[in-house]
Design a protein around this motif. Structure first.
Motif, mmCIF file in Angstrom:
data_model
loop_
_atom_site.group_PDB
_atom_site.id
_atom_site.type_symbol
_atom_site.label_atom_id
_atom_site.label_comp_id
_atom_site.label_asym_id
_atom_site.label_seq_id
_atom_site.Cartn_x
_atom_site.Cartn_y
_atom_site.Cartn_z
ATOM 1 N N GLU A 269 0.670 -1.127 0.038
ATOM 2 C CA GLU A 269 -0.237 -0.059 0.094
ATOM 3 C C GLU A 269 0.852 1.112 -0.014
ATOM 4 O O GLU A 269 0.367 2.266 -0.643
ATOM 5 C CB GLU A 269 -0.801 -0.124 1.231
ATOM 6 C CG GLU A 269 -1.847 1.227 1.312
ATOM 7 C CD GLU A 269 -2.832 1.145 2.425
ATOM 8 O OE1 GLU A 269 -3.811 2.053 2.696
ATOM 9 O OE2 GLU A 269 -2.913 0.003 3.226
ATOM 10 N N ALA A 270 1.939 1.054 0.805
ATOM 11 C CA ALA A 270 2.902 2.428 0.712
ATOM 12 C C ALA A 270 3.469 2.647 -0.464
ATOM 13 O O ALA A 270 3.674 3.858 -1.051
ATOM 14 C CB ALA A 270 4.242 1.987 1.751
ATOM 15 N N GLU A 271 3.749 1.656 -1.195
ATOM 16 C CA GLU A 271 4.537 1.859 -2.760
ATOM 17 C C GLU A 271 3.289 2.350 -3.712
ATOM 18 O O GLU A 271 3.730 3.133 -4.549
ATOM 19 C CB GLU A 271 5.046 0.600 -3.188
ATOM 20 C CG GLU A 271 6.294 0.166 -2.585
ATOM 21 C CD GLU A 271 6.606 -1.108 -2.577
ATOM 22 O OE1 GLU A 271 7.302 -1.800 -1.864
ATOM 23 O OE2 GLU A 271 5.837 -1.997 -3.349
ATOM 24 N N LYS A 299 -9.530 -6.185 -7.824
ATOM 25 C CA LYS A 299 -10.166 -7.005 -6.568
ATOM 26 C C LYS A 299 -9.060 -6.862 -5.588
ATOM 27 O O LYS A 299 -9.428 -7.523 -4.447
ATOM 28 C CB LYS A 299 -10.340 -8.475 -6.971
ATOM 29 C CG LYS A 299 -11.543 -8.608 -8.060
ATOM 30 C CD LYS A 299 -11.635 -9.961 -8.455
ATOM 31 C CE LYS A 299 -12.759 -10.452 -9.209
ATOM 32 N NZ LYS A 299 -13.019 -11.505 -9.733
ATOM 33 N N ASN A 300 -7.867 -6.473 -5.892
ATOM 34 C CA ASN A 300 -6.931 -6.334 -4.974
ATOM 35 C C ASN A 300 -6.796 -5.114 -4.035
ATOM 36 O O ASN A 300 -6.598 -3.828 -4.670
ATOM 37 C CB ASN A 300 -5.531 -6.752 -5.553
ATOM 38 C CG ASN A 300 -4.349 -6.621 -4.440
ATOM 39 O OD1 ASN A 300 -4.390 -6.106 -3.366
ATOM 40 N ND2 ASN A 300 -3.255 -7.189 -5.019
ATOM 41 N N PRO A 301 -7.323 -5.198 -2.716
ATOM 42 C CA PRO A 301 -7.516 -3.832 -2.032
ATOM 43 C C PRO A 301 -6.236 -2.943 -2.002
ATOM 44 O O PRO A 301 -6.334 -1.701 -1.729
ATOM 45 C CB PRO A 301 -7.982 -4.354 -0.726
ATOM 46 C CG PRO A 301 -7.577 -5.605 -0.491
ATOM 47 C CD PRO A 301 -7.593 -6.223 -1.932
ATOM 48 N N GLY A 309 -8.894 2.798 -7.860
ATOM 49 C CA GLY A 309 -9.770 2.226 -6.531
ATOM 50 C C GLY A 309 -11.198 2.403 -6.763
ATOM 51 O O GLY A 309 -11.708 2.640 -7.969
ATOM 52 N N VAL A 310 -12.003 1.748 -5.943
ATOM 53 C CA VAL A 310 -13.467 1.556 -6.021
ATOM 54 C C VAL A 310 -13.958 1.868 -4.668
ATOM 55 O O VAL A 310 -13.345 1.406 -3.672
ATOM 56 C CB VAL A 310 -13.639 -0.006 -6.513
ATOM 57 C CG1 VAL A 310 -13.539 -0.271 -7.938
ATOM 58 C CG2 VAL A 310 -12.997 -1.023 -5.652
ATOM 59 N N GLU A 311 -15.105 2.250 -4.674
ATOM 60 C CA GLU A 311 -15.812 2.610 -3.483
ATOM 61 C C GLU A 311 -17.213 2.445 -3.696
ATOM 62 O O GLU A 311 -17.853 2.226 -4.694
ATOM 63 C CB GLU A 311 -15.634 4.055 -3.153
ATOM 64 C CG GLU A 311 -16.107 5.007 -4.088
ATOM 65 C CD GLU A 311 -15.803 6.408 -3.616
ATOM 66 O OE1 GLU A 311 -15.342 6.638 -2.725
ATOM 67 O OE2 GLU A 311 -16.462 7.437 -4.520
#
Length: 363
Positions: A269-271, A299-301, A309-311
């Motif tokens: 996530e940091a990258e 599909k990878n959070p 991204g998705v929301e």
């Protein structure tokens, strides 16, 4: 490119505008997808000589063979398919195995098992292993990865052949003219790092860009303090520990004024956040991630932010009826970090997606 018609792929509407090539396509075929999978374009490079690649290949194979036991070295030197060698597996108490490009299985190199002394001799012949249990051979692009026991002793080695390929980037050369970030997606071993290396050289030498490579395991630029000639005039920043990759990415932008940043194996996530920060500063990004299809990223959070991204969004009654959907839907959260995503399905077959910067929904 502003006007775009929504298409659907894996239930997520994606945009597939037709891109005018800046150069005439060379050695590739582009096409439009049909059916449920809307593809922006497909590129295929026919395997030729030189180990099945469509260009000039340099692999420094002799340097890798020097770290192997003498009998294995002799067997591989006489192997007719040595130009297609992918990796050599040395596991304690097991027979050594060679794996080749295009083969699903391996080939045993002898009947006797690998001894502890042979593993120790191979370790001494390579550089020091880093925090990610990877090492290299100075001046080459080869990668040696270690498997350790619970006590920290090396009980297995994966000796991966590193190749510098000239001409393979022609499959997507026209996309580089858009000066937009590109994410290469593929399973391990499909050739992502090899393509990163060639793109770095082309952007630095032919496009005259200021290119900085964030080289976490010295895979792109090779082992040692002097980078391999395969990256051309691109600069290389080494990463002390894999966990510091995102910090070095930001440091590259703040200290060295690159026009292009190249990073391999985006996985945390940091990258992903560092990629977002770099893209917002107007720097072109070329990156890779593990996966087979665009749906894997969606599909990878951890990595979904790379494509926006998705929301979850709740619609009003009238809007839900107008869309003929449920009231709770998924929408893209933000503009994508990487406007282009390329699925490397095989070494010579890539599929290009143009991820549109518009609000999309899914039932």
């Amino acid at each position: 490119m502003d006007s775009c018609a929504a298409r659907r792929l894996f239930l997520f509407p994606l945009v597939a505008p037709k891109l005018p090539p800046a150069y005439p396509p060379r050695g590739r075929r582009r096409g439009r997808g049909r059916g449920n999978g809307a593809l922006s374009g497909a590129a295929r490079c026919s395997p030729e000589a030189n180990g099945g690649w469509g260009g000039i290949v340099e692999d420094d194979l002799a340097e890798l063979l020097q770290i192997l036991p003498r009998d294995l070295r002799d067997n591989l030197q006489n192997e007719p398919r040595k130009d297609q060698l992918l990796e050599v597996i040395l596991d304690l108490g097991r027979r050594p195995e060679a794996r080749f490009l295009g083969d699903s299985g391996g080939q045993y190199l002898r009947d006797s098992e690998i001894s502890q002394k042979e593993l120790e001799d191979a370790q001494r012949a390579v550089g020091e292993f880093g925090g990610d249990n990877r090492a290299g051979i100075e001046g080459t692009l080869h990668r040696i990865s270690a498997i350790r026991s619970r006590k920290g002793m090396v009980v297995g080695l994966t000796c991966r052949v590193g190749r510098a390929v000239t001409g393979h980037v022609d499959m997507v050369r026209d996309l580089l003219n858009y000066k937009e970030s590109i994410l290469f997606l593929g399973r391990p071993g499909v050739g992502k790092t090899t393509v990163m290396r060639e793109i770095a050289r082309v952007l630095a030498d032919e496009f005259q860009k200021r290119v900085v490579i964030v080289d976490t395991s010295n895979e792109i630029g090779g082992d040692g303090d002097i980078p391999h000639a395969a990256i051309g005039g691109a600069r290389r920043m080494q990463v002390p520990q894999p966990s510091m990759q995102h910090r070095v990415m930001i440091e590259a932008v703040e200290n060295h004024m690159p026009e292009v940043v190249i990073v391999d194996e985006i996985g945390t996530e940091a990258e992903a956040q560092a990629c977002r920060s770099i893209a917002e500063r107007g720097v072109m990004l070329i990156g890779t991630a593990h996966g087979e299809r665009l749906a894997n990223i969606i599909k990878n959070p951890t990595l979904s932010d790379l494509i926006g991204g998705v929301e979850t969004v709740t619609l009003g009654d009238d809007e839900a009826r107008a869309r003929r959907s449920q009231k709770s839907i998924l929408e893209r959260k933000a503009p994508p970090t990487f406007p282009f995503l390329i699925e490397m399905r095989e070494r010579h077959y890539w599929v290009t997606h143009r991820v549109c910067q518009c609000s999309l929904y899914v039932k």
